[in-house]
Design a protein around this motif. Structure first.
Motif, mmCIF file in Angstrom:
data_model
loop_
_atom_site.group_PDB
_atom_site.id
_atom_site.type_symbol
_atom_site.label_atom_id
_atom_site.label_comp_id
_atom_site.label_asym_id
_atom_site.label_seq_id
_atom_site.Cartn_x
_atom_site.Cartn_y
_atom_site.Cartn_z
ATOM 1 N N VAL A 83 -6.523 -6.482 -1.857
ATOM 2 C CA VAL A 83 -7.612 -6.236 -2.803
ATOM 3 C C VAL A 83 -7.793 -4.733 -3.023
ATOM 4 C CG1 VAL A 83 -10.114 -6.375 -3.085
ATOM 5 C CG2 VAL A 83 -8.832 -8.394 -2.444
ATOM 6 N N MET A 84 -7.739 -3.959 -1.939
ATOM 7 C CA MET A 84 -7.894 -2.506 -2.074
ATOM 8 C C MET A 84 -6.748 -1.901 -2.877
ATOM 9 S SD MET A 84 -9.672 -1.217 1.477
ATOM 10 C CE MET A 84 -8.197 -1.334 2.409
ATOM 11 N N VAL A 85 -5.524 -2.394 -2.664
ATOM 12 C CA VAL A 85 -4.384 -1.893 -3.444
ATOM 13 C C VAL A 85 -4.569 -2.260 -4.914
ATOM 14 C CG1 VAL A 85 -1.897 -2.167 -3.841
ATOM 15 C CG2 VAL A 85 -2.753 -1.861 -1.529
ATOM 16 N N HIS A 86 -5.034 -3.473 -5.171
ATOM 17 C CA HIS A 86 -5.253 -3.904 -6.554
ATOM 18 C C HIS A 86 -6.323 -3.046 -7.235
ATOM 19 C CE1 HIS A 86 -5.559 -6.564 -9.995
ATOM 20 N NE2 HIS A 86 -6.861 -6.615 -9.812
ATOM 21 N N LYS A 87 -7.446 -2.822 -6.544
ATOM 22 C CA LYS A 87 -8.514 -2.007 -7.126
ATOM 23 C C LYS A 87 -8.051 -0.568 -7.329
ATOM 24 C CE LYS A 87 -12.854 -3.574 -6.176
ATOM 25 N NZ LYS A 87 -14.079 -3.517 -5.413
ATOM 26 N N SER A 88 -7.263 -0.053 -6.407
ATOM 27 C CA SER A 88 -6.744 1.307 -6.548
ATOM 28 C C SER A 88 -5.797 1.405 -7.735
ATOM 29 C CB SER A 88 -6.014 1.732 -5.277
ATOM 30 O OG SER A 88 -6.895 1.710 -4.181
ATOM 31 N N GLU B 59 -7.874 1.548 -10.790
ATOM 32 C CA GLU B 59 -8.442 2.893 -10.915
ATOM 33 C C GLU B 59 -7.408 3.865 -11.482
ATOM 34 O OE1 GLU B 59 -11.527 5.872 -9.889
ATOM 35 O OE2 GLU B 59 -11.611 3.690 -9.828
ATOM 36 N N PHE C 5 -8.389 -1.245 8.219
ATOM 37 C CA PHE C 5 -8.461 -2.636 7.774
ATOM 38 C C PHE C 5 -7.182 -3.364 8.163
ATOM 39 C CE2 PHE C 5 -11.336 -0.471 4.808
ATOM 40 C CZ PHE C 5 -12.478 -1.186 5.081
ATOM 41 N N MET D 75 -7.727 -8.173 2.423
ATOM 42 C CA MET D 75 -8.524 -6.981 2.134
ATOM 43 C C MET D 75 -7.626 -5.833 1.689
ATOM 44 S SD MET D 75 -11.394 -5.494 1.925
ATOM 45 C CE MET D 75 -12.733 -5.994 2.939
ATOM 46 N N VAL D 76 -6.489 -5.677 2.343
ATOM 47 C CA VAL D 76 -5.554 -4.611 1.977
ATOM 48 C C VAL D 76 -5.041 -4.850 0.561
ATOM 49 C CG1 VAL D 76 -3.335 -3.529 2.541
ATOM 50 C CG2 VAL D 76 -4.917 -4.150 4.374
ATOM 51 N N ASN E 151 -8.963 4.236 5.090
ATOM 52 C CA ASN E 151 -8.932 2.783 4.950
ATOM 53 C C ASN E 151 -7.847 2.142 5.797
ATOM 54 O OD1 ASN E 151 -11.053 2.649 3.059
ATOM 55 N ND2 ASN E 151 -9.650 3.349 1.468
ATOM 56 N N ALA F 206 0.836 -1.205 0.000
ATOM 57 C CA ALA F 206 0.000 0.000 0.000
ATOM 58 C C ALA F 206 0.870 1.254 0.000
ATOM 59 C CB ALA F 206 -0.934 0.002 1.196
#
Length: 129
Positions: free
Chosen positions: A79-84, A87, A71, A76-77, A68, A28
């Motif tokens: 997944v959020m890094v991947h989605k970011s 984006e 978390f 979960m972290v 965020n 992250a």
């Protein structure tokens, strides 16, 4: 003859390369650095310099990261890094329109969180029906 690998001790005393959460948090932080390096390019592409300074935009993005921070699940972290990252790639490929970027990152407006009460006319109209 193979020699045993040296054991590295992490900040919390975890052996090896650190815990899964430490690695996810490091990913992250690396993504945040990558994002900060891409900010001038994004600001030029979407002409954001007429609306916001680079420092303010970076502060807005930092606030999103801190929102965020609660978390603690490494998956979960990740997944959020991947989605970011997805984006960011969409933004860099200009697959998002300017007003989408402005709404989400400059003004920080979430239409689903801020429901404004109806105006006086609408309130009277709703009350009469």
């Amino acid at each position: 003859v193979t020699r045993p690998r040296p054991v590295r001790v992490g900040p919390e005393g975890a052996t090896g390369n650190g815990s899964h959460l430490d690695r996810a948090k490091m990913a992250a932080r690396q993504f945040y650095r990558k994002l900060c390096k891409k900010l001038p390019e994004v600001m030029e592409m979407y002409k954001l310099d007429e609306l916001i300074s680079k420092g303010t935009l970076q502060a807005n993005l930092k606030d999103l990261f801190y929102q965020n921070a609660r978390f603690s699940d490494p998956n979960m972290v990740r997944v959020m890094v991947h989605k970011s990252n997805e984006e960011l790639q969409l933004i860099l490929r200009m697959h998002k329109q300017r007003h989408h970027v402005i709404t989400k990152y400059v003004v920080m407006h979430d239409p689903f969180k801020t429901k404004q009460p109806p105006s006086g006319f609408l309130a009277q109209f709703y009350a009469s029906n």
